[in-house]
Write an enzyme that holds these catalytic residues in place. Structure first.
Site, PDB file in Angstrom:
ATOM      1  N   HIS A 106     -12.942   1.230  -0.338  1.00 53.56           N
ATOM      2  CA  HIS A 106     -12.872   0.118   0.636  1.00 53.56           C
ATOM      3  C   HIS A 106     -13.407  -1.187   0.055  1.00 53.56           C
ATOM      4  O   HIS A 106     -13.833  -2.072   0.810  1.00 53.56           O
ATOM      5  CB  HIS A 106     -13.725   0.410   1.900  1.00 53.56           C
ATOM      6  CG  HIS A 106     -13.199   1.491   2.764  1.00 53.56           C
ATOM      7  ND1 HIS A 106     -14.033   2.347   3.458  1.00 53.56           N
ATOM      8  CD2 HIS A 106     -11.950   1.839   3.108  1.00 53.56           C
ATOM      9  CE1 HIS A 106     -13.314   3.199   4.161  1.00 53.56           C
ATOM     10  NE2 HIS A 106     -12.043   2.918   3.970  1.00 53.56           N
ATOM     11  N   ARG A 155     -13.122  13.528   7.858  1.00 49.90           N
ATOM     12  CA  ARG A 155     -13.891  13.915   6.663  1.00 49.90           C
ATOM     13  C   ARG A 155     -15.341  14.211   7.019  1.00 49.90           C
ATOM     14  O   ARG A 155     -15.916  13.568   7.898  1.00 49.90           O
ATOM     15  CB  ARG A 155     -13.877  12.792   5.623  1.00 49.90           C
ATOM     16  CG  ARG A 155     -12.524  12.526   5.033  1.00 49.90           C
ATOM     17  CD  ARG A 155     -12.649  11.550   3.861  1.00 49.90           C
ATOM     18  NE  ARG A 155     -11.346  11.021   3.531  1.00 49.90           N
ATOM     19  CZ  ARG A 155     -11.042   9.719   3.525  1.00 49.90           C
ATOM     20  NH1 ARG A 155     -11.967   8.813   3.812  1.00 49.90           N
ATOM     21  NH2 ARG A 155      -9.824   9.318   3.222  1.00 49.90           N
ATOM     22  N   GLU A 199      -7.484  -6.557   4.338  1.00 45.44           N
ATOM     23  CA  GLU A 199      -7.370  -6.136   2.946  1.00 45.44           C
ATOM     24  C   GLU A 199      -6.082  -6.659   2.302  1.00 45.44           C
ATOM     25  O   GLU A 199      -6.059  -6.972   1.121  1.00 45.44           O
ATOM     26  CB  GLU A 199      -7.411  -4.609   2.872  1.00 45.44           C
ATOM     27  CG  GLU A 199      -8.798  -4.069   3.199  1.00 45.44           C
ATOM     28  CD  GLU A 199      -8.799  -2.634   3.696  1.00 45.44           C
ATOM     29  OE1 GLU A 199      -8.355  -2.416   4.849  1.00 45.44           O
ATOM     30  OE2 GLU A 199      -9.225  -1.746   2.951  1.00 45.44           O
ATOM     31  N   ASN A 229       0.871  -1.168   0.000  1.00 45.79           N
ATOM     32  CA  ASN A 229       0.000   0.000   0.000  1.00 45.79           C
ATOM     33  C   ASN A 229       0.909   1.219   0.000  1.00 45.79           C
ATOM     34  O   ASN A 229       1.462   1.583   1.028  1.00 45.79           O
ATOM     35  CB  ASN A 229      -0.889  -0.042   1.246  1.00 45.79           C
ATOM     36  CG  ASN A 229      -1.909   1.076   1.263  1.00 45.79           C
ATOM     37  OD1 ASN A 229      -1.872   1.979   0.407  1.00 45.79           O
ATOM     38  ND2 ASN A 229      -2.816   1.036   2.217  1.00 45.79           N
ATOM     39  N   ARG A 277      -2.153  -2.146  -3.821  1.00 49.54           N
ATOM     40  CA  ARG A 277      -3.451  -1.515  -3.644  1.00 49.54           C
ATOM     41  C   ARG A 277      -3.486  -0.263  -4.515  1.00 49.54           C
ATOM     42  O   ARG A 277      -2.559   0.552  -4.469  1.00 49.54           O
ATOM     43  CB  ARG A 277      -3.623  -1.112  -2.181  1.00 49.54           C
ATOM     44  CG  ARG A 277      -4.876  -0.330  -1.970  1.00 49.54           C
ATOM     45  CD  ARG A 277      -4.867   0.346  -0.638  1.00 49.54           C
ATOM     46  NE  ARG A 277      -6.133   1.035  -0.444  1.00 49.54           N
ATOM     47  CZ  ARG A 277      -6.282   2.109   0.302  1.00 49.54           C
ATOM     48  NH1 ARG A 277      -5.245   2.612   0.933  1.00 49.54           N
ATOM     49  NH2 ARG A 277      -7.454   2.671   0.428  1.00 49.54           N
TER      50      ARG A 277
END
Ligand code: ADP
Length: 400
Positions: A179, A240, A384, A8, A90
């Site tokens: 996601h 956010r 993930e 990632n 990713r």
């Protein structure tokens, strides 16, 4: 032994997990931070609780990758760097081009770069990671795994915004979600736990971490998700806003005397959400502690978070005309029993209820609803990186 590394890459960081495949055993993991800055931090966790840490100047991602492989060799994690047979990257935005993971070719890199506008911070960083590995390990199976691809099954009714249709046709302005690897992983796992075919189920997955999104998974497919054109939309998050009225943009820019709209978007991404409302922190643990001390803004931030998640769960339940399971995952979803309780409490009138004792668990896979709850509520830790490693394995097997 064959090993696969899941990557990632951020603009100044490189997070990684090394797996023994196909055994799916984690052998080591780590992060290189502050790449391109002074005092880059280099961390490797390996063996039985061992940790290697170093602070040095690492100028770019390629040097980070070279150093990483060298260190893995030195520490005896690898006996030879050629043991690494696959790498999975990713990638945040796959647009409408990538509805599944893809072997990385020069053309695929160009396609990912063509989507930079959809994830201006992430996609260029992801490509930097891809290029660095290509240079250092040119001959291994190299795969891109997209955050958005699981959501490419959404129907137009759910992915179109109520804008002039040409903006979708001409500018790709639509909902993409994010996601995806996490939602797919926990939804498939929920089907296994329920011992029913994935294709027959209606599942609502709540990925509640720093970033948070809710997805409706019907008959094995994502049919709607709370994040939008970018991850800024949907529920309240650590920093956010989630959904807001676009009219606030000119109004606040005027009040704040901002001239560059990007500065406003940066505030929506980095200074808002739980952090902005509470004035305390973006971190759930800090907010829970502040609430316990009577901090009212921390309390209202927590209630807003629960409310916005609950709204999406309710919305998706109606959209799918029911649900077989509601899944909680990621940092908050896995570790905050009170938040789960407060979200699910409102569904009692529908016969959906948590078992207080079962819910009082952190980070362990478990059904947390009562035995007679009309919908099973399940805690499932997400992984993930493992999804990325599995996708690499899939392409490796195709090639053999
Ligand atoms: P990211 O999106 O950065 O991967 P994570 O999935 O790690 O985020 O989730 C981070 C969030 O999980 C933070 O808000 C953190 O406070 C919360 N969290 C982690 N552990 C706990 C805990 N024990 N209790 C409550 N919240 C927790």
């Amino acid at each position: 032994m064959a090993k696969t590394i899941a990557i990632n890459a951020g603009s100044s960081s490189l997070k990684w997990t090394l797996y023994e495949m196909p055994a799916e055993e984690t052998i080591a993991s780590g992060i290189v931070e502050r790449i391109g800055l002074d005092n880059s931090i280099f961390t490797i966790k390996y063996g039985e609780g061992k940790k290697y840490e170093d602070v040095l100047d690492i100028n770019n991602h390629e040097i980070a990758v070279e150093l990483l492989l060298e260190k893995l060799d030195d520490l005896g994690v690898l006996t030879d760097i050629n043991e690494i047979e696959g790498v999975g990257h990713r990638v945040v935005a796959g647009g409408e081009i990538f509805s599944e993971s893809s072997l990385i070719t020069d053309e695929v890199i160009e396609q990912i770069e063509s989507l930079n506008d959809l994830a201006p911070l992430h996609n260029p960083a992801n490509v930097t990671g891809i290029r660095a590995f290509k240079k250092v390990l040119p001959n291994i199976t190299s795969v891109a795994v997209f955050d958005t691809s699981f959501h490419q099954t959404m129907p137009a009714v759910n992915y179109l915004y109520s804008l002039p249709y040409e903006y979708y046709e001409d500018f790709d302005a639509r909902k993409y979600g994010a996601h995806g690897t996490s939602h797919q992983f926990v939804a498939e796992r929920a089907a296994e736990i329920l011992d029913k075919p994935f294709e027959d189920l209606k599942i609502i997955t709540c990925h509640l971490g720093n970033g948070a999104s809710i997805t409706a998974v019907e008959n094995g497919k994502s049919i709607d998700t709370s994040m939008g054109f970018t991850p800024l939309a949907g529920v309240t998050m650590g920093t956010r806003t989630g959904d807001i009225d676009a009219s606030l943009i000119p109004y606040l820019m005027n009040r704040l005397e901002l001239t560059d709209v990007q500065d406003m978007i940066d505030i929506f991404n980095n200074q808002s959400g739980l952090k902005g409302i509470s004035g305390v922190s973006s971190d759930m643990r800090d907010l829970e502690a502040a609430e316990a001390e009577g901090n009212e803004r921390a309390e209202i931030a927590l209630r807003i978070f629960e409310d916005r998640v609950r709204n999406y769960v309710a919305q998706y339940m109606v959209k799918m005309e029911g649900a077989d399971a509601i899944v909680f995952t990621a940092g908050i979803g896995e570790n905050a029993p009170e938040t789960r309780q407060n979200i699910i409490n409102n569904f009692k009138f529908l016969g959906i209820e948590l078992d207080e004792e079962k819910n009082n668990v952190r980070g362990k896979e478990r059904i947390i609803s009562t035995d007679d709850s009309k919908v099973k509520v399940i805690l499932i830790p997400t992984d993930e990186e493992l999804v990325i490693a599995r996708d690499v394995e899939y392409f490796k097997n195709l090639a053999n």
